[in-house]
Structures are given as structure tokens and as C-alpha cells.
Design a protein around this motif. Structure first.
Motif, PDB file in Angstrom:
ATOM      1  N   TYR A 165       5.813 -33.648 -40.044  1.00 36.25           N
ATOM      2  CA  TYR A 165       4.884 -32.552 -40.345  1.00 36.25           C
ATOM      3  C   TYR A 165       5.479 -31.508 -41.292  1.00 36.25           C
ATOM      4  N   ILE A 166       6.809 -31.448 -41.322  1.00 31.31           N
ATOM      5  CA  ILE A 166       7.486 -30.452 -42.153  1.00 31.31           C
ATOM      6  C   ILE A 166       8.655 -31.138 -42.856  1.00 31.31           C
ATOM      7  N   ASP A 167       8.682 -31.035 -44.168  1.00 36.75           N
ATOM      8  CA  ASP A 167       9.779 -31.636 -44.926  1.00 36.75           C
ATOM      9  C   ASP A 167      11.110 -31.006 -44.513  1.00 36.75           C
ATOM     10  N   ARG A 168      12.154 -31.804 -44.476  1.00 34.26           N
ATOM     11  CA  ARG A 168      13.455 -31.304 -44.024  1.00 34.26           C
ATOM     12  C   ARG A 168      14.027 -30.227 -44.948  1.00 34.26           C
ATOM     13  N   SER A 169      13.570 -30.198 -46.190  1.00 37.09           N
ATOM     14  CA  SER A 169      14.011 -29.135 -47.106  1.00 37.09           C
ATOM     15  C   SER A 169      13.466 -27.775 -46.679  1.00 37.09           C
ATOM     16  N   GLN A 170      12.483 -27.769 -45.786  1.00 35.58           N
ATOM     17  CA  GLN A 170      11.858 -26.535 -45.317  1.00 35.58           C
ATOM     18  C   GLN A 170      12.329 -26.147 -43.906  1.00 35.58           C
ATOM     19  N   LEU A 171      13.325 -26.853 -43.402  1.00 34.97           N
ATOM     20  CA  LEU A 171      13.811 -26.584 -42.052  1.00 34.97           C
ATOM     21  C   LEU A 171      15.292 -26.213 -42.075  1.00 34.97           C
ATOM     22  N   PRO A 172      15.703 -25.260 -41.234  1.00 38.18           N
ATOM     23  CA  PRO A 172      17.123 -24.914 -41.149  1.00 38.18           C
ATOM     24  C   PRO A 172      17.910 -26.016 -40.441  1.00 38.18           C
ATOM     25  N   ALA A 173      19.228 -25.910 -40.479  1.00 38.41           N
ATOM     26  CA  ALA A 173      20.099 -26.947 -39.904  1.00 38.41           C
ATOM     27  C   ALA A 173      19.840 -27.155 -38.421  1.00 38.41           C
ATOM     28  N   SER A 174      19.472 -26.094 -37.693  1.00 41.38           N
ATOM     29  CA  SER A 174      19.234 -26.220 -36.252  1.00 41.38           C
ATOM     30  C   SER A 174      18.059 -27.134 -35.940  1.00 41.38           C
ATOM     31  N   LEU A 175      17.189 -27.352 -36.938  1.00 40.93           N
ATOM     32  CA  LEU A 175      16.047 -28.247 -36.762  1.00 40.93           C
ATOM     33  C   LEU A 175      16.199 -29.509 -37.612  1.00 40.93           C
ATOM     34  N   GLY A 176      17.442 -29.813 -37.978  1.00 36.75           N
ATOM     35  CA  GLY A 176      17.736 -31.041 -38.704  1.00 36.75           C
ATOM     36  C   GLY A 176      17.406 -30.987 -40.179  1.00 36.75           C
ATOM     37  N   GLY A 177      17.286 -29.777 -40.735  1.00 30.87           N
ATOM     38  CA  GLY A 177      16.907 -29.657 -42.132  1.00 30.87           C
ATOM     39  C   GLY A 177      18.044 -29.212 -43.031  1.00 30.87           C
ATOM     40  N   TYR A 178      17.694 -28.959 -44.305  1.00 30.58           N
ATOM     41  CA  TYR A 178      18.678 -28.612 -45.325  1.00 30.58           C
ATOM     42  C   TYR A 178      18.495 -27.190 -45.848  1.00 30.58           C
ATOM     43  N   PHE A 179      17.537 -26.464 -45.299  1.00 29.04           N
ATOM     44  CA  PHE A 179      17.239 -25.132 -45.811  1.00 29.04           C
ATOM     45  C   PHE A 179      18.341 -24.159 -45.421  1.00 29.04           C
ATOM     46  N   LEU A 180      18.910 -23.466 -46.432  1.00 35.06           N
ATOM     47  CA  LEU A 180      19.986 -22.507 -46.185  1.00 35.06           C
ATOM     48  C   LEU A 180      19.383 -21.165 -45.809  1.00 35.06           C
ATOM     49  N   TYR A 181      19.722 -20.685 -44.633  1.00 35.13           N
ATOM     50  CA  TYR A 181      19.131 -19.433 -44.152  1.00 35.13           C
ATOM     51  C   TYR A 181      20.200 -18.567 -43.497  1.00 35.13           C
ATOM     52  N   CYS A 182      20.274 -17.321 -43.964  1.00 35.88           N
ATOM     53  CA  CYS A 182      21.185 -16.347 -43.368  1.00 35.88           C
ATOM     54  C   CYS A 182      20.340 -15.182 -42.875  1.00 35.88           C
ATOM     55  N   HIS A 183      20.251 -15.033 -41.561  1.00 34.05           N
ATOM     56  CA  HIS A 183      19.350 -14.012 -41.014  1.00 34.05           C
ATOM     57  C   HIS A 183      19.798 -12.602 -41.394  1.00 34.05           C
ATOM     58  N   ARG A 184      21.074 -12.353 -41.400  1.00 35.77           N
ATOM     59  CA  ARG A 184      21.569 -11.014 -41.745  1.00 35.77           C
ATOM     60  C   ARG A 184      21.176 -10.652 -43.177  1.00 35.77           C
ATOM     61  N   SER A 185      21.316 -11.607 -44.097  1.00 36.62           N
ATOM     62  CA  SER A 185      20.929 -11.357 -45.488  1.00 36.62           C
ATOM     63  C   SER A 185      19.428 -11.121 -45.606  1.00 36.62           C
ATOM     64  N   TRP A 186      18.664 -11.889 -44.853  1.00 36.38           N
ATOM     65  CA  TRP A 186      17.203 -11.739 -44.872  1.00 36.38           C
ATOM     66  C   TRP A 186      16.788 -10.344 -44.418  1.00 36.38           C
ATOM     67  N   VAL A 187      17.375  -9.868 -43.312  1.00 39.81           N
ATOM     68  CA  VAL A 187      17.044  -8.537 -42.789  1.00 39.81           C
ATOM     69  C   VAL A 187      17.413  -7.462 -43.802  1.00 39.81           C
TER      70      VAL A 187
END
Length: 256
Positions: A165-187
């Protein structure tokens, strides 16, 4: 690398338009909790994703349902204004290690979101491992399906099923994806953009009055003598500097 490109690597989507004074930025305790995320990724329907990660669920229960609802509504409105369209959101809920209160809290929060107006397209639930959490969850799903404010609910046994349902490029590593996400940077990014937008709106609101004053000054007749001209320039330069302070341009530039 551009700021926009750098933002995407950190899981950031630049909000070009704000939500207006009626929608204040969610509180620091909500933004910083990492209990609910809006990282700027999409499912296969093109709906932006709200994610309830497994590692944020202890902090999630420290929030109120109203705070979760406000978070989703704020970023949903921000997204729609940025892209100038009315899009629904989809939700990913990782319940693999959830405690019994967590599914109820999340589902009731989502129903509250949907109660005001249709906001949610689909909810992807990753099934809990604990049996004492699964049974209450199934009851909640039956309840949500019977409500007028229903949304499509997909119960998944394992993470790989989510990839249908969701391409792995759109998912963070915790959900088996490749999307790079830093919550501190986002905030940090969201707060900087919000501060800039509020200062910008403040300048825009004061702009018509300042323009009127400048137009009035431009219509003043020029003095004929040199001494009067010096006084004229000195006085009007002081007025110009005062207008600049009132307009807040310097403060706006500091936020860039």
C-alpha cells in the motif's frame, strides 16, 4: 544542496503557506514527543501520511486526544494550503508492541478527527503481537466501521504487507523503508518556518498603512533653499527609519 533538498532528506516538506492565526503551532510537548509524525511522505493513493511509530507510544499516552487531533488537523491544513487542494490523509499505526490502552487511544483520536469533517482516507494498522491487545482492537475496528465518520481500515499481520500500500521509499527504517527522517531536524525546521510566517504576516498587515505614509511624503513639495532642503531630508529620513521599525523589516530579515 538547496534548503528544500536538504529538508527532504531530513523528512521535511517546506510549508509555503501558513495555517492562519486561527491555527497555532502545536505545543512543544506534542511536536517534540515523536509520538505522532507528519514527515511529508505518501501512500499509493497520494495521501500524505500521519505515522504513529512504535517507539513513541509511551509518550503518546502522556498527550491528550485533543492534542493529537490538533496536530493532525494543523499539518493537514498546512499541506492543503501549500498544494492548494483538498487532500485526505492516511494513517500508519505500528501496534506490534502496543500496550492495551494504546489502540483505543489512537482509534478514538482518529474518530474525533473524522467527526469534524472527512479527513482520513485509510488507516493501516500493524497487528499487535500481544493477544490481550488484539481482541479489544478488533472490537474497536467493528465500532469504527459502524460509525458514520468511518474510514477504510486495513489490518496487517506483518510489516512487509504494508509495502503493498505504501512504497518503501515513503517509509522510515522502522517500517522497513528507505526514507531518511530525523525528528529533531523536522521540529526545528517547522518552528523556524512558523516563526518566519508569523513575522511575515505581521509585516503584511502593517504594510498598507506604511505605504500610505510614504505616498503622503512623496507628495510634499521640495524646499527651495539649501538649508530648508537639508532639514527636509533629515526629517523625512527619520520618518523613513521610524516606518522601517514599525513595519518590522529588520525582525523579518533576522528570521531568514
Amino acid at each position: 544542496m538547496s534548503q528544500r533538498a536538504a529538508g527532504r532528506q531530513a523528512g521535511i516538506q517546506t510549508p509555503l503557506q501558513e495555517c492562519g492565526p486561527s491555527a497555532p503551532l502545536p505545543a512543544d510537548r506534542v511536536l517534540g514527543s515523536g509520538a505522532v509524525l507528519f514527515p511529508g511522505v505518501f501512500d499509493q493513493h497520494g495521501c500524505p501520511l500521519v505515522i504513529f511509530p512504535a517507539d513513541g507510544q509511551d509518550r503518546l499516552l502522556e498527550l491528550s486526544k485533543a492534542e493529537v487531533v490538533d496536530f493532525i488537523n494543523y499539518f493537514h491544513a498546512l499541506f492543503n494550503r501549500k498544494y492548494e487542494k483538498q487532500s485526505l490523509v492516511s494513517v500508519v499505526v505500528d501496534l506490534r508492541n502496543a500496550s492495551p490502552p494504546t489502540p483505543k487511544f489512537i482509534m478514538e483520536s482518529l474518530l474525533l478527527v473524522q467527526e469534524h469533517k472527512r479527513t482520513i482516507h485509510s488507516v493501516y494498522l500493524i497487528q499487535p503481537k500481544k493477544k490481550d491487545v488484539v481482541k479489544p482492537l478488533l472490537k474497536l475496528l467493528n465500532l469504527s466501521m459502524s460509525c458514520s465518520a468511518s474510514f477504510k481500515t486495513i489490518l496487517l499481520r506483518e510489516i512487509p504487507e504494508l509495502w503493498n500500500y505504501i512504497d518503501r521509499s515513503q517509509l522510515p527504517a522502522s517500517l522497513g523503508g528507505y526514507f531518511l527522517y530525523c525528528h529533531r531536524s523536522w521540529v526545528s525546521f517547522i518552528k523556524e518556518i512558523h516563526a518566519f510566517v508569523q513575522e511575515f504576516l505581521s509585516v503584511v498587515q502593517r504594510l498598507p498603512s506604511c505605504i500610505s505614509t510614504l505616498q503622503a511624503l512623496s507628495r510634499l513639495p521640495l524646499p527651495s533653499s539649501f538649508s530648508e532642503l537639508q532639514y527636509f531630508c533629515c526629517t523625512n529620513e527619520a520618518k523613513f527609519l521610524q516606518l522601517r521599525r514599525e513595519l518590522g523589516l529588520d525582525e523579518l530579515l533576522k528570521t531568514l
